[in-house]
Motif scaffolding. Structure first.
Motif, short mmCIF file in Angstrom:
data_model
loop_
_atom_site.label_atom_id
_atom_site.label_comp_id
_atom_site.label_asym_id
_atom_site.label_seq_id
_atom_site.Cartn_x
_atom_site.Cartn_y
_atom_site.Cartn_z
N ASP A 64 6.58 9.65 -2.77
CA ASP A 64 7.28 9.62 -1.48
C ASP A 64 6.60 10.55 -0.48
N ASN A 65 6.10 11.68 -0.95
CA ASN A 65 5.44 12.64 -0.05
C ASN A 65 4.09 12.15 0.45
N CYS A 66 3.57 11.09 -0.18
CA CYS A 66 2.31 10.51 0.31
C CYS A 66 2.52 9.72 1.59
N MET A 67 3.77 9.45 1.94
CA MET A 67 4.10 8.70 3.16
C MET A 67 3.28 7.42 3.24
N CYS A 68 3.29 6.67 2.14
CA CYS A 68 2.53 5.42 2.10
C CYS A 68 3.43 4.26 2.51
N ASP A 69 3.01 3.53 3.55
CA ASP A 69 3.79 2.40 4.07
C ASP A 69 2.95 1.13 4.03
N LYS A 70 3.61 0.02 4.18
CA LYS A 70 2.90 -1.23 4.38
C LYS A 70 2.28 -1.23 5.78
N GLU A 71 1.25 -2.03 5.95
CA GLU A 71 0.53 -2.04 7.23
C GLU A 71 1.45 -2.32 8.41
N GLU A 72 2.38 -3.23 8.23
CA GLU A 72 3.27 -3.60 9.34
C GLU A 72 4.32 -2.53 9.61
N ASP A 73 4.46 -1.55 8.72
CA ASP A 73 5.48 -0.51 8.91
C ASP A 73 4.90 0.84 9.33
N ILE A 74 3.64 0.87 9.73
CA ILE A 74 3.00 2.13 10.10
C ILE A 74 3.78 2.81 11.23
N ASN A 75 3.98 4.11 11.11
CA ASN A 75 4.64 4.90 12.15
C ASN A 75 3.95 6.26 12.26
N CYS A 76 4.52 7.16 13.03
CA CYS A 76 3.87 8.44 13.28
C CYS A 76 3.83 9.33 12.03
N ASP A 77 4.61 9.01 11.02
CA ASP A 77 4.63 9.82 9.80
C ASP A 77 3.75 9.24 8.68
N THR A 78 3.17 8.08 8.92
CA THR A 78 2.40 7.43 7.88
C THR A 78 1.13 8.21 7.55
N PHE A 79 0.96 8.49 6.26
CA PHE A 79 -0.22 9.20 5.78
C PHE A 79 -1.21 8.22 5.16
N MET A 80 -0.68 7.20 4.50
CA MET A 80 -1.50 6.14 3.92
C MET A 80 -0.78 4.81 4.14
N TYR A 81 -1.54 3.74 4.19
CA TYR A 81 -0.90 2.43 4.29
C TYR A 81 -1.64 1.43 3.42
N THR A 82 -0.91 0.40 3.00
CA THR A 82 -1.46 -0.60 2.10
C THR A 82 -1.54 -1.96 2.78
N THR A 83 -2.50 -2.76 2.33
CA THR A 83 -2.65 -4.15 2.77
C THR A 83 -2.87 -5.00 1.54
N ASP A 84 -3.01 -6.30 1.75
CA ASP A 84 -3.29 -7.20 0.63
C ASP A 84 -4.71 -6.99 0.10
N ASN A 85 -5.55 -6.33 0.89
CA ASN A 85 -6.96 -6.14 0.52
C ASN A 85 -7.31 -4.68 0.21
N GLY A 86 -6.32 -3.85 -0.05
CA GLY A 86 -6.62 -2.46 -0.37
C GLY A 86 -5.68 -1.51 0.36
N TYR A 87 -6.06 -0.23 0.39
CA TYR A 87 -5.22 0.75 1.08
C TYR A 87 -6.09 1.74 1.83
N PHE A 88 -5.46 2.47 2.78
CA PHE A 88 -6.18 3.30 3.73
C PHE A 88 -5.53 4.68 3.81
N ILE A 89 -6.36 5.69 4.12
CA ILE A 89 -5.88 7.06 4.24
C ILE A 89 -6.24 7.59 5.62
N GLU A 90 -5.36 8.39 6.21
CA GLU A 90 -5.60 8.90 7.55
C GLU A 90 -6.87 9.76 7.59
#
Length: 322
Positions: A213-239
């Protein structure tokens, strides 16, 4: 029914019932008991050694249902075999000599004693508690904690810096600003699922969920100002800024781990790491660990960090000496 006929015509149904009533240990244990019993008690050899002749005895064949029967049933067979041999001799007009009877009695007692010793030995092997090397367990898990923290928060995840992805986020429903992310290419964690799997190999279910939970990982469509990492169907990304501005990998100040156990059998240990902050001040972080033996094995159930060696800024007055 004659005693020697007790198991001569056993049915599959009866054999199955015996198997259910007397559960089998491991095959290797059962074979050890059978081999030992056969070795220790050989009725033909007993009679030969005492100068007696026995005729008309059919060659012994191992019952087909033996593999399905239990050790207890095999033990009954052993007793039945001894009694059956005596009855067979009497039925054919050969009165066993006293010395033979004495030998049979002694052999039976010896076999019983050996079987008991063998069963005791097997029981001890099966039920012997596993020795726990608390220091080794603590070192392995706290080192894994350090590595995992560095991978997620210390900039040691491998990323593709040649391709920066820009995302626009909205702050407080009115302010838009852009954030940059790296695509994670680390072969240790090709997907976010691999990150979650590794997390639960180190932490118990409760603490593992907190870490994720502390990783603040969201789906790509749910990215917000608190997102630290996000996931997609093709992988994931880090700030990008979080990855680049980290203090980098760290190591523990000490190599040895000194542990103790609490009243619940949990392993307790404390480890330290030191570094310098942006102002050149040296600091030390003390981490208190509790390691619990869960249904999935030993896992970290508590990891509380405390900053040592620098002012507590909430109570820090720059006009006074500290």
């Amino acid at each position: 029914m004659r005693f020697d006929d007790l198991f001569s015509n056993i049915s599959d149904k009866t054999a199955g019932r015996l198997s259910e009533e007397y559960p089998v240990l491991k095959d290797e244990h059962k074979e050890r008991l059978y081999a030992m019993s056969k070795r220790k008690y050989n009725i033909n050899e007993t009679f030969d050694n005492n100068g007696s002749e026995v005729s008309g005895v059919e060659k012994y064949r191992r019952p087909k249902w033996y593999n399905g029967a239990s050790i207890a049933a095999a033990a009954v067979l052993l007793v039945a075999g001894i009694g059956g041999s005596i009855a067979f001799i009497s039925r054919n007009g050969h009165s066993p000599a006293a010395v033979v009877e004495s030998s049979i009695t002694e052999t039976t007692e010896a076999v019983t004693e050996e079987v008991t010793e063998e069963i005791t030995e097997i029981a001890e092997e099966v039920s012997a508690p596993e020795e726990v090397d608390a220091n080794a367990i603590a070192k392995e898990l706290t080192d894994a904690y350090r590595d995992f923290a560095c991978e997620l928060h210390g900039g040691s995840l491998e990323v593709d810096k040649s391709n920066v992805v820009t995302k626009t986020v909205v702050y407080q429903s009115c302010v838009e600003y852009q954030r940059e992310f790296y695509r994670v290419t680390d072969p240790r964690y090709p997907t976010w699922t691999d990150v979650e799997k590794r997390c639960y190999e180190i932490f118990d279910a409760k603490l593992g969920q907190v870490i994720l939970d502390n990783c603040m990982c969201d789906k790509e469509e749910d990215i917000n100002c608190d997102t630290f990492m996000y996931t997609t169907d093709n992988g994931y990304f880090i700030e990008k800024s979080v990855h680049d501005d980290s203090n980098g990998p760290f190591d523990w100040d000490e190599d040895d781990v000194n542990v103790k156990t609490d009243e619940n059998g949990n392993i307790i240990t404390v480890r330290h790491r030191s570094g310098f902050n942006g102002g050149g001040e040296k600091y030390t972080v003390e981490t208190d660990f509790t390691i619990t033996n869960t249904e999935n094995g030993w896992r970290i159930s508590k990891a509380e960090e405390k900053l040592l060696g620098v002012p507590e800024y909430d109570n820090y007055d720059p006009n006074t000496d500290q």
